[in-house]
Design a protein around this motif. Structure first.
Motif, PDB file in Angstrom:
ATOM      1  N   LEU A 162       0.823  -1.205   0.000  1.00 57.46           N
ATOM      2  CA  LEU A 162       0.000   0.000   0.000  1.00 57.46           C
ATOM      3  C   LEU A 162       0.857   1.255   0.000  1.00 57.46           C
ATOM      4  O   LEU A 162       1.939   1.291   0.584  1.00 57.46           O
ATOM      5  N   ILE A 172      -5.531   5.804  -0.136  1.00 62.20           N
ATOM      6  CA  ILE A 172      -4.465   4.815  -0.152  1.00 62.20           C
ATOM      7  C   ILE A 172      -4.802   3.805  -1.244  1.00 62.20           C
ATOM      8  O   ILE A 172      -5.977   3.496  -1.478  1.00 62.20           O
ATOM      9  N   ILE A 174      -3.395   0.099  -3.560  1.00 62.73           N
ATOM     10  CA  ILE A 174      -2.465  -1.002  -3.776  1.00 62.73           C
ATOM     11  C   ILE A 174      -1.574  -0.623  -4.953  1.00 62.73           C
ATOM     12  O   ILE A 174      -2.064  -0.201  -6.003  1.00 62.73           O
ATOM     13  N   GLY A 180       5.190   1.044  -2.533  1.00 62.44           N
ATOM     14  CA  GLY A 180       4.360   0.651  -1.402  1.00 62.44           C
ATOM     15  C   GLY A 180       5.107  -0.088  -0.309  1.00 62.44           C
ATOM     16  O   GLY A 180       6.184  -0.650  -0.512  1.00 62.44           O
ATOM     17  N   GLN A 210      -5.622   0.051   5.903  1.00 62.48           N
ATOM     18  CA  GLN A 210      -5.281  -1.276   5.381  1.00 62.48           C
ATOM     19  C   GLN A 210      -6.503  -2.172   5.176  1.00 62.48           C
ATOM     20  O   GLN A 210      -6.694  -2.735   4.085  1.00 62.48           O
ATOM     21  N   VAL A 213      -8.893  -0.819   2.329  1.00 64.11           N
ATOM     22  CA  VAL A 213      -8.386  -0.974   0.957  1.00 64.11           C
ATOM     23  C   VAL A 213      -8.298  -2.442   0.573  1.00 64.11           C
ATOM     24  O   VAL A 213      -8.685  -2.836  -0.539  1.00 64.11           O
ATOM     25  N   HIS A 214      -7.788  -3.275   1.479  1.00 64.67           N
ATOM     26  CA  HIS A 214      -7.630  -4.688   1.160  1.00 64.67           C
ATOM     27  C   HIS A 214      -8.971  -5.370   0.897  1.00 64.67           C
ATOM     28  O   HIS A 214      -9.107  -6.135  -0.073  1.00 64.67           O
ATOM     29  N   SER A 217     -10.347  -4.437  -2.342  1.00 68.75           N
ATOM     30  CA  SER A 217      -9.590  -4.979  -3.471  1.00 68.75           C
ATOM     31  C   SER A 217     -10.069  -6.366  -3.878  1.00 68.75           C
ATOM     32  O   SER A 217      -9.842  -6.792  -5.017  1.00 68.75           O
TER      33      SER A 217
END
Length: 284
Positions: A162, A172, A174, A180, A210, A213-214, A217
């Protein structure tokens, strides 16, 4: 000065006029650097009598259960009314100074609109000991999240670096260009809901945004997330009816080794009422 203080100065742009802001940057050996150390500033943060939910406290540290909506430390747009202001009142000024004037005692953060547990250092020894554990990824941090859609698998691991988005500096993203920092999230599906799921996310690393975003994704953004998520029509109605206007994310468990007594400590926080109401509204 401590390593943490030097790292904070580098990140703030105090090294060679801001030419280097990453404390991990490598040197060749023939460069000349200048570090501008600011003059001591009087603490401009005011102690404010803001209610705190203290889960644990001793002379070295305390664990706080932060409500959603409370900013951790003063910054542009939030000069007071923060967790730091509340801590200054609660601790009477007895907080670690490693974080500088703006962030006394703050070892790690959680987003303004994320609720749950975080540890605060009262002394520099405690701060340095906790910082080492965070750097070694040995802190046990588990979050509860209500996500859009139902993950097909029961569990999984997201290992994706990230960094600040080049398209939008407020976000933020990936990245795969070497900019990152490694970020690893282990997730487990706990409950099936109506086109949604309750998920536990265990953080191996702790990067900004984190979990948000994860999970986005892999196609399962957090419900209520105004930055990384987009709710469908049915979910929007439920969120609006409940006036739920934050990401559905709660720091539910926190475990670490006490940096002074060396005791293993573990704390848990129940899902807050607003997330409980969302969970019930989405029940199958």
């Amino acid at each position: 000065m401590s390593r943490e203080r030097l790292k904070a100065l580098v990140r703030s742009g105090a090294l060679s006029g801001g030419a280097i802001r990453d404390p991990a940057s490598k040197v060749r050996g023939d460069e000349v650097f200048s570090l501008t150390v600011p003059e001591p500033e009087p603490a401009h943060n005011e102690a404010q009598d803001i209610p705190l939910r203290v889960t644990f406290e001793d002379e070295h540290l305390l664990v706080v259960d932060k409500p959603a909506g409370l900013v951790v430390h003063p910054a542009a747009g939030n000069r007071d009314g923060t967790l730091v202001n509340a801590l200054l009142h609660h601790c009477g000024g007895s907080l670690s100074g490693i974080g500088g004037v703006a962030r006394p005692g703050i070892v790690h953060r959680i987003d303004k609109d994320t609720s749950g547990l975080l540890v605060v250092a009262k002394t520099d020894v405690a701060h340095e000991g906790l910082a080492r554990q965070f750097a070694a990824h040995s802190i046990d941090r588990r979050y509860l999240a209500i996500v859009n859609g139902v993950p097909r698998a029961k569990d999984g691991t997201i290992d994706a670096p990230l960094a600040r988005s080049s398209a939008d500096r407020k976000k933020i993203a990936i990245v795969a260009d070497g900019r990152g920092k490694r970020a690893v999230t282990h997730w487990t599906r706990l409950s099936l809901l109506r086109n949604a799921a309750l998920v536990e996310c265990r953080l191996e690393t702790g990067r900004t945004h984190q979990v948000r975003v994860h999970m986005a994704s892999i196609g399962h953004p957090l419900l209520g997330d105004p930055v990384y998520g987009r709710a469908g029509k049915d979910h929007r109605k439920i969120l609006n009816d409940l006036q739920f206007s934050r990401q559905a994310l709660h720091a539910a468990e926190l475990g670490f080794i006490h940096p002074v007594t060396k005791r293993k400590l573990s704390f848990s926080s129940p899902m807050p009422s607003d997330m409980q109401e969302l969970f019930k509204a989405l029940g199958v």
